[in-house]
Design an enzyme around this catalytic site. Structure first.
Site, mmCIF file in Angstrom:
data_model
loop_
_atom_site.group_PDB
_atom_site.id
_atom_site.type_symbol
_atom_site.label_atom_id
_atom_site.label_comp_id
_atom_site.label_asym_id
_atom_site.label_seq_id
_atom_site.Cartn_x
_atom_site.Cartn_y
_atom_site.Cartn_z
ATOM 1 N N ASP A 120 50.871 40.143 41.805
ATOM 2 C CA ASP A 120 49.454 40.340 41.498
ATOM 3 C C ASP A 120 48.730 41.219 42.511
ATOM 4 O O ASP A 120 47.652 41.740 42.236
ATOM 5 C CB ASP A 120 48.747 38.981 41.527
ATOM 6 C CG ASP A 120 48.775 38.290 40.193
ATOM 7 O OD1 ASP A 120 48.850 38.970 39.169
ATOM 8 O OD2 ASP A 120 48.723 37.043 40.189
HETATM 9 C C1 BGC Z 1 48.356 35.766 44.577
HETATM 10 C C2 BGC Z 1 47.295 35.732 45.577
HETATM 11 C C3 BGC Z 1 46.195 36.684 45.222
HETATM 12 C C4 BGC Z 1 45.770 36.444 43.814
HETATM 13 C C5 BGC Z 1 44.756 37.400 43.389
HETATM 14 C C6 BGC Z 1 47.809 35.566 43.240
HETATM 15 O O1 BGC Z 1 48.741 35.633 42.270
HETATM 16 O O2 BGC Z 1 49.331 34.835 44.919
HETATM 17 O O3 BGC Z 1 47.782 36.016 46.828
HETATM 18 O O4 BGC Z 1 45.150 36.571 46.094
HETATM 19 O O5 BGC Z 1 46.834 36.494 42.961
HETATM 20 O O6 BGC Z 1 43.618 36.722 43.121
HETATM 21 O O1 IFM Z 2 53.164 36.393 39.802
HETATM 22 C C1 IFM Z 2 52.104 35.822 40.490
HETATM 23 C C2 IFM Z 2 51.660 34.621 39.718
HETATM 24 O O2 IFM Z 2 51.210 34.977 38.439
HETATM 25 C C3 IFM Z 2 50.590 33.847 40.426
HETATM 26 N N1 IFM Z 2 50.977 33.538 41.754
HETATM 27 C C4 IFM Z 2 51.488 34.613 42.562
HETATM 28 C C5 IFM Z 2 52.514 35.473 41.882
HETATM 29 C C6 IFM Z 2 52.819 36.704 42.736
HETATM 30 O O3 IFM Z 2 51.684 37.468 42.961
#
Ligand code: BGC
Ligand code: IFM
Length: 811
Positions: free
Chosen positions: A483
């Site tokens: 993400d």
């Molecule tokens: C990630 C976080 C990030 C977020 C964005 C997640 O999937 O683990 O580190 O801040 O996405 O809001």
């Molecule tokens: O792939 C994502 C997931 O959708 C939410 N937690 C963190 C992951 C890596 O960014």
């Protein structure tokens, strides 16, 4: 150092001190009604949706952590205490918390009084039940007072935290006998209320928090408890709570038991009022009447345990490795159920008011859940697909109550569509139920533009075909699985992470990870096409997959490992050409899982590079070297300090990808080494370093660059649960569901030894014995099915049998 121990016979983790490094929680509830419950009785309850139907209040970022929950206070002379230690924190003479499968038990002893709590949510009713047993362990008679306590949330947890000007005037309660009703907001268009009741005549009640605590006291020193008497106040506005008072006399050796019930009630529109302004309480009365006695409680508790024992028996291993047995048979499957229910919505790290259900998250959660309750997986696939857009892209998240896509976040994560293929394929491989592909499913919840689910999968596939960049690799969009890899987000406000201020999809930035996914799930899509008799579409899909493999080989290979991506300037990301972030874990895992490089030796090279550059004693890091400064062209990933989260943390989610990839090239020793490093039971002994619960996976463990290397964060709601279960059950132990039947092809460490698996598959029980006389890591020399040797690894499915006995002998 440990703070408890596993009790495998009872399927419990037993916590022996309340002072765990962090709250160690459990989830109660299987379907609609849920409670998060910490080892000191903190937590909260909601119905279906942690944001919109929050029943009890939790306080985030509180100075004293975890001090709102469902508490019982005991006043014994001048001493006030809680069986779970919080919130008074009166030192107990003994304490124990047993987190079990869908229930928790607490036993606290103070000054010869033992208070034992058992709490759970019956699997078919929206109610949390708690049995409180008070026992006088001493030699003299005791007169004590028991107080219950919950603080109501005014339903919408988001509004509840922010909209004081309104909320402080809307609280409404009612008390009838031993039942306290929480009616706030019912008078407008709402149809629900909550009840808190006990199966005994009470000696008093309180519904005003200020009366209970005293205006300036905390929950540790509630004035009414200290006084030993509730004031029977009917709250009006401010902070409504529910508390019962029970005066209890106990002779030496005597016990008394009470059953408390916290329930959610929803009335139909035409059944809302008994008479104008008076809430219809029929449903509440009916619900509570089911749980009036200890026998009622015990019966429902036994039913819950039977339900879980049946579920968990669907995959059961007996091996000489107690950690594997325990994780596979109990905790990993349990966590898969919890992630299926919660997605990424409500944990001690997700507030329940931010993310709802993640599109990619829930699709992946299915991988570890589908064997447990296939019907619920089916329903979920339809729900998820219903949020897809007509061009195949998808809302990144949706709200569990409304099941509508979340337009605040929107779409643009270009891996999302492919996860729908992954989840659907897993469902059909598990169940053989191809009828799901003919279901009519809307786009963006609009039935007027519905098509078959099969067509949804085609659009998922074609979204990637139609969104490629200069190297013929998939465009990344706002991000892919990672993400935080925001290659098109030239944020003007670097602090404001996750907000994409630039174009959500640039025409240049590409993802090698999505390319790997496309190969893996593109093939699974082609298999489904063939299964449905559409060979032409299968051939078309496979031709596209071949093109993608060529693109990866040409521009996705860096010499020793797979490149991660190309940024919006077409510069490589995750390459030896980069200063920082030279190698990333994701494409190494995904491309090899897809079979890319397995023939030509690049897979081995990539996995060797992972071991050399990304491995640590606590698991495999997501990338190296860590980014030391913010890179505008890479986005949020570089906003994290080195070693944390996506910037070189050990992201547990993609460790199993590496482990699976190792099984694809036959290296069972290494696959298992990777499995072990993040496996909670294996690292129980270092709980003081790891800090989160030793019975479940966390999303992240701090990487080698971090100050607290080895410290975990964000436990419970992570795709790690589903992927580790997939890894251990399907790849290491090698019991893999295919479209034709179960495949048996283990890849274990040489020393793993023989093992037996019981696997319920499409209603048939497979008793599988695996022998490894020559201590090999992979390869089945012979497969006997009900005494007859078969060719290959796949046991053709035969639904006429009840059980199938299998003996696999490795080479
Ligand atoms: C990630 C976080 C990030 C977020 C964005 C997640 O999937 O683990 O580190 O801040 O996405 O809001
Ligand atoms: O792939 C994502 C997931 O959708 C939410 N937690 C963190 C992951 C890596 O960014």
């Amino acid at each position: 150092m440990k703070y408890g121990f596993f009790d495998d016979n009872n399927k419990e983790y037993v916590i022996t001190t309340p002072k765990t490094p962090l709250p160690w929680i459990n989830y109660l509830g299987c379907k609609d009604f849920f409670t998060l419950l910490s080892n000191t009785c903190g937590g909260y309850t909601f119905y279906k949706d942690a944001k919109l139907l929050r029943m009890t209040r939790y306080r985030y970022n509180d100075t004293t952590p975890d001090t709102n929950g469902k508490y019982f206070y005991i006043k014994d002379g001048d001493t006030i205490w809680n069986p779970g230690w919080q919130p008074t924190k009166t030192e107990l003479d003994s304490y124990e918390c047993r987190h079990g499968i869908g229930y928790s038990k607490f036993t606290g002893v103070k000054n010869d009084i033992e208070a034992a709590l058992v709490t759970f949510v019956p699997f078919d009713d929206p109610v949390e039940l708690t049995k409180v047993t008070l026992t006088n362990k001493g030699n003299t008679k005791k007169d004590i007072t028991l107080f219950s306590y919950v603080e109501w949330c005014l339903w919408n947890a988001d509004d509840d935290m922010k909209n004081y000007q309104r909320n402080l005037s809307i609280g409404e309660v009612e008390v009838i006998d031993s039942t306290i009703y929480h009616k706030t907001e019912y008078r407008e268009r709402r149809n629900h209320y909550a009840v808190y009741s006990v199966n005994a005549k009470i000696d008093g009640f309180e519904t005003s928090r200020d009366e209970f605590r005293g205006a300036y006291n905390g929950p540790d020193k509630p004035a009414a408890v200290i006084e030993g008497k509730l004031h029977n106040t009917i709250a009006s506005g401010w902070y409504p709570i529910a508390s019962h008072q029970l005066n209890v006399s106990l002779n030496p050796g005597e016990s008394k038991t009470f059953v408390f019930a916290l329930g959610y009630v929803e009335n139909a529109e035409d059944d809302k009022w008994e008479k104008p302004g008076v809430i219809n309480k029929k449903k509440a009365t009916a619900l509570l009447s089911k749980y009036q006695t200890t026998e009622d409680f015990d019966k429902a508790f036994a039913a819950l345990n039977a339900y879980w024992n049946d579920l968990l028996s669907k995959f059961h291993i007996e091996s000489k490795d107690e950690h594997v047995n325990r994780m596979v048979n109990i905790w990993n499957q349990y966590q898969c159920m919890v992630t299926f229910n919660m997605s990424r919505s409500a944990s001690y790290y997700e507030t329940g008011i931010g993310r709802g259900m993640g599109f990619r998250d829930s699709c992946q959660d299915l991988l570890g859940f589908v064997h447990l309750i296939p019907d619920r997986a089916r329903e979920r696939i339809i729900d998820i697909a219903s949020t897809q857009f007509q061009d195949g892209s998808a809302y990144h998240q949706y709200q569990p109550l409304t099941k509508k896509g979340n337009s605040d976040i929107g779409s643009g994560f270009n891996d999302d569509p492919l996860w729908l293929i992954a989840g659907t394929s897993a469902y059909i491989r598990e169940t053989g139920d191809t009828s799901i592909l003919n279901e009519t499913v809307p786009y963006d919840n609009d039935m007027s533009v519905a098509t078959s689910l099969m067509e949804h999968l085609k659009r998922s596939f074609d979204y990637i075909v139609n969104h490629k960049g200069p190297h013929d690799l998939p465009l990344i969009g706002r991000a892919d699985w990672n993400d935080c890899l925001n290659l098109n987000c030239f944020s003007e406000h670097p602090g404001e992470s996750f907000q994409c201020f630039g174009p959500s999809e640039g025409p240049v930035a590409e993802s090698v990870f999505i390319a790997g996914m496309f190969v893996k799930y593109g093939r699974e899509y082609a298999d489904l096409c063939k299964l449905m008799g559409d060979n032409a579409e299968a051939d078309r899909a496979l031709a596209e997959v071949d093109k993608m493999i060529k693109a990866i080989e040409k521009d996705g290979w860096d010499g020793e490992w797979f490149v991660r991506a190309y940024d919006a300037y077409s510069h490589k990301v995750g390459s030896k050409e980069c200063d920082e972030g030279q190698i990333y874990i994701e494409p190494q895992g995904m491309c090899v899982m897809a079979g890319v490089g397995v023939e030509d030796g690049n897979a081995k090279k990539a996995l060797d590079s992972v071991k050399e550059k990304l491995d640590t004693k606590y698991g495999v890091m997501i990338l190296q070297p860590a980014y030391t400064r913010y890179h505008l062209e890479l986005g949020e990933i570089t906003s994290y300090p080195p070693g944390y989260k996506e910037n070189a943390g050990i992201f547990c989610h993609n460790n199993p990808w590496i482990s699976i990839a190792e099984t694809c090239i036959g290296r069972g020793d290494r696959a298992f080494e990777v499995y072990k490093k993040t496996c909670p039971s294996y690292i129980e002994d270092i709980s003081e370093i790891h800090r989160t619960e030793p019975y479940v996976y966390s999303q992240m463990v701090a990487g080698a660059d971090a100050k607290f290397h080895g410290e975990a964060k964000n436990s419970w709601l992570t795709g790690t649960a589903a992927w580790t279960f997939t890894n251990i059950s399907q790849y290491i132990l090698g019991i893999y569901p295919t479209l034709e039947g179960l495949s048996v092809n283990p890849c274990t460490p040489a020393e793993f030894g023989d093992f037996n698996v019981t696997r319920v598959y499409r209603g048939v029980t497979y008793n599988i014995e695996i022998k490894n006389p020559n201590k090999v890591q992979k390869g089945v020399a012979s497969l006997l099915v009900d005494g007859k040797e078969i060719e290959g690894n796949i046991i053709p499915f035969d639904g006429s049998k009840k059980t199938v006995n299998v003996v696999a002998t490795m080479k």
